[in-house]
Design a protein around this motif. Structure first.
Motif, PDB file in Angstrom:
ATOM      1  N   VAL A  78     134.625 122.528 146.059  1.00 58.67           N
ATOM      2  CA  VAL A  78     136.066 122.458 145.808  1.00 58.67           C
ATOM      3  C   VAL A  78     136.723 121.806 147.019  1.00 58.67           C
ATOM      4  CG1 VAL A  78     136.436 124.792 146.679  1.00 58.67           C
ATOM      5  CG2 VAL A  78     138.127 123.778 145.168  1.00 58.67           C
ATOM      6  N   THR A  79     137.693 120.928 146.745  1.00 52.45           N
ATOM      7  CA  THR A  79     138.434 120.263 147.811  1.00 52.45           C
ATOM      8  C   THR A  79     139.878 120.741 147.776  1.00 52.45           C
ATOM      9  OG1 THR A  79     137.024 118.312 147.583  1.00 52.45           O
ATOM     10  CG2 THR A  79     139.102 118.022 148.779  1.00 52.45           C
ATOM     11  N   VAL A 105     142.570 124.776 155.353  1.00 49.97           N
ATOM     12  CA  VAL A 105     142.562 126.212 155.082  1.00 49.97           C
ATOM     13  C   VAL A 105     141.713 126.887 156.149  1.00 49.97           C
ATOM     14  CG1 VAL A 105     142.937 125.954 152.597  1.00 49.97           C
ATOM     15  CG2 VAL A 105     140.615 126.145 153.468  1.00 49.97           C
ATOM     16  N   PHE A 106     141.969 128.178 156.359  1.00 51.00           N
ATOM     17  CA  PHE A 106     141.174 128.930 157.327  1.00 51.00           C
ATOM     18  C   PHE A 106     139.749 129.072 156.804  1.00 51.00           C
ATOM     19  CE2 PHE A 106     145.064 130.862 159.298  1.00 51.00           C
ATOM     20  CZ  PHE A 106     144.751 130.509 160.598  1.00 51.00           C
ATOM     21  N   ALA A 107     138.798 128.623 157.590  1.00 53.35           N
ATOM     22  CA  ALA A 107     137.395 128.726 157.198  1.00 53.35           C
ATOM     23  C   ALA A 107     136.993 130.181 156.976  1.00 53.35           C
ATOM     24  CB  ALA A 107     136.502 128.087 158.256  1.00 53.35           C
ATOM     25  N   THR A 108     137.557 131.077 157.761  1.00 48.98           N
ATOM     26  CA  THR A 108     137.182 132.490 157.651  1.00 48.98           C
ATOM     27  C   THR A 108     137.676 133.137 156.361  1.00 48.98           C
ATOM     28  OG1 THR A 108     139.125 133.145 158.921  1.00 48.98           O
ATOM     29  CG2 THR A 108     137.052 132.844 160.140  1.00 48.98           C
ATOM     30  N   THR A 109     138.630 132.494 155.679  1.00 50.83           N
ATOM     31  CA  THR A 109     139.102 133.055 154.405  1.00 50.83           C
ATOM     32  C   THR A 109     138.344 132.481 153.215  1.00 50.83           C
ATOM     33  OG1 THR A 109     140.877 131.405 154.089  1.00 50.83           O
ATOM     34  CG2 THR A 109     141.421 133.401 155.347  1.00 50.83           C
ATOM     35  N   THR A 110     137.476 131.518 153.474  1.00 48.04           N
ATOM     36  CA  THR A 110     136.679 130.890 152.420  1.00 48.04           C
ATOM     37  C   THR A 110     135.242 131.381 152.578  1.00 48.04           C
ATOM     38  OG1 THR A 110     138.118 128.980 152.594  1.00 48.04           O
ATOM     39  CG2 THR A 110     136.111 128.686 151.341  1.00 48.04           C
ATOM     40  N   ASP A 111     134.920 132.440 151.834  1.00 49.47           N
ATOM     41  CA  ASP A 111     133.604 133.070 151.973  1.00 49.47           C
ATOM     42  C   ASP A 111     133.093 133.539 150.604  1.00 49.47           C
ATOM     43  OD1 ASP A 111     135.115 135.344 151.411  1.00 49.47           O
ATOM     44  OD2 ASP A 111     135.141 136.025 153.486  1.00 49.47           O
ATOM     45  N   ALA A 112     131.997 134.288 150.616  1.00 51.18           N
ATOM     46  CA  ALA A 112     131.375 134.749 149.367  1.00 51.18           C
ATOM     47  C   ALA A 112     132.252 135.726 148.593  1.00 51.18           C
ATOM     48  CB  ALA A 112     130.013 135.384 149.672  1.00 51.18           C
ATOM     49  N   ALA A 171     128.034 138.338 138.695  1.00 52.15           N
ATOM     50  CA  ALA A 171     128.086 137.491 139.891  1.00 52.15           C
ATOM     51  C   ALA A 171     126.735 136.861 140.178  1.00 52.15           C
ATOM     52  CB  ALA A 171     128.561 138.306 141.085  1.00 52.15           C
ATOM     53  N   ILE A 172     126.753 135.638 140.670  1.00 49.17           N
ATOM     54  CA  ILE A 172     125.561 134.896 141.064  1.00 49.17           C
ATOM     55  C   ILE A 172     125.466 134.926 142.581  1.00 49.17           C
ATOM     56  CG2 ILE A 172     124.426 132.627 141.017  1.00 49.17           C
ATOM     57  CD1 ILE A 172     124.746 133.985 138.238  1.00 49.17           C
ATOM     58  N   ASP A 173     124.297 135.270 143.101  1.00 45.26           N
ATOM     59  CA  ASP A 173     124.099 135.263 144.550  1.00 45.26           C
ATOM     60  C   ASP A 173     124.104 133.830 145.065  1.00 45.26           C
ATOM     61  OD1 ASP A 173     123.869 138.020 144.833  1.00 45.26           O
ATOM     62  OD2 ASP A 173     121.716 137.995 144.463  1.00 45.26           O
ATOM     63  N   GLY A 174     124.684 133.643 146.230  1.00 42.79           N
ATOM     64  CA  GLY A 174     124.707 132.323 146.828  1.00 42.79           C
ATOM     65  C   GLY A 174     125.387 132.352 148.182  1.00 42.79           C
ATOM     66  N   ALA A 175     125.399 131.200 148.826  1.00 46.33           N
ATOM     67  CA  ALA A 175     125.998 131.064 150.154  1.00 46.33           C
ATOM     68  C   ALA A 175     127.215 130.149 150.077  1.00 46.33           C
ATOM     69  CB  ALA A 175     124.979 130.488 151.131  1.00 46.33           C
ATOM     70  N   VAL A 176     128.264 130.505 150.806  1.00 44.82           N
ATOM     71  CA  VAL A 176     129.484 129.707 150.849  1.00 44.82           C
ATOM     72  C   VAL A 176     129.642 129.112 152.244  1.00 44.82           C
ATOM     73  CG1 VAL A 176     132.005 129.753 150.657  1.00 44.82           C
ATOM     74  CG2 VAL A 176     130.608 131.082 149.062  1.00 44.82           C
ATOM     75  N   THR A 177     129.954 127.818 152.281  1.00 43.99           N
ATOM     76  CA  THR A 177     130.231 127.141 153.552  1.00 43.99           C
ATOM     77  C   THR A 177     131.561 126.397 153.417  1.00 43.99           C
ATOM     78  OG1 THR A 177     128.977 125.180 152.860  1.00 43.99           O
ATOM     79  CG2 THR A 177     127.799 126.848 154.157  1.00 43.99           C
ATOM     80  N   ASN A 179     137.982 119.551 154.315  1.00 44.79           N
ATOM     81  CA  ASN A 179     138.623 120.610 153.512  1.00 44.79           C
ATOM     82  C   ASN A 179     137.845 120.901 152.234  1.00 44.79           C
ATOM     83  OD1 ASN A 179     140.736 121.025 155.336  1.00 44.79           O
ATOM     84  ND2 ASN A 179     141.831 119.271 154.503  1.00 44.79           N
ATOM     85  N   VAL A 180     136.513 120.871 152.342  1.00 47.46           N
ATOM     86  CA  VAL A 180     135.643 121.124 151.192  1.00 47.46           C
ATOM     87  C   VAL A 180     134.879 122.429 151.396  1.00 47.46           C
ATOM     88  CG1 VAL A 180     133.645 120.303 149.871  1.00 47.46           C
ATOM     89  CG2 VAL A 180     135.402 118.684 150.621  1.00 47.46           C
ATOM     90  N   ALA A 181     135.000 123.319 150.409  1.00 44.27           N
ATOM     91  CA  ALA A 181     134.212 124.553 150.387  1.00 44.27           C
ATOM     92  C   ALA A 181     133.072 124.353 149.408  1.00 44.27           C
ATOM     93  CB  ALA A 181     135.076 125.738 149.968  1.00 44.27           C
TER      94      ALA A 181
END
Length: 161
Positions: free
Chosen positions: A61-62, A67-74, A84-90, A96-98
């Protein structure tokens, strides 16, 4: 030594007030405007309602602003099928891409929904205006190479009449 009387203090106070008035009051009028605009999503990959999405795809997603990186998490960027599907968020702050990378291949011909929560905020603390969701369908599976599953002769087990 200098002596200050009421007239000197009054003149100094009036001069200071006049200067501050001429300079915009010296207060809030000189500060930058406050950002109160919520961040928005400008694009997603895969796109909403996409079909035949590769089962090993990274979901991205762009955003239109930082945005605060710390607010964009799993917890704030999830992927679900029937659960829910397990996965990693970066998060890449330079673009500005999560990204959500599933922990394993997604199921064949399955509908998935990605969701961003209002926990995601811009640098001014403004959250997304509402949760943002989009869905897609994965591709069908590919046939594997044929392999031998029986090595016994069929004749051996046939009865002749």
């Amino acid at each position: 030594m200098y002596r200050y009387n009421k007239q000197t203090w009054l003149t100094a106070a009036l001069s200071l007030m006049l200067m501050l008035t001429a300079c915009g009051g010296g207060g809030d009028s000189m500060t930058a405007p406050t950002d109160t605009t919520a961040p928005t999503v400008t694009s997603t990959t895969p796109a909403d309602l996409a079909t035949s999405v590769a089962r090993d795809s990274k979901i991205t997603v762009t955003f239109n602003e930082n945005v605060f990186a710390t607010t964009t998490d799993a917890a704030s960027f999830t992927l679900a099928k029937s659960g829910a599907i397990d996965g990693a968020v970066t998060f890449d702050g330079s673009t500005n891409v999560a990204s959500f990378t599933p922990g394993s291949k997604l199921a064949i011909l399955a509908t998935y929904t990605a969701t961003l929560s209002t926990a995601i905020t811009d640098l001014s603390g403004n959250p997304l205006a509402a949760d943002y969701s989009w869905s897609f369908i994965t591709a069908e599976g590919a046939w594997q190479a044929a392999e031998l599953i029986e090595t016994h002769s069929v004749r051996k087990y046939c009865l002749l009449s």
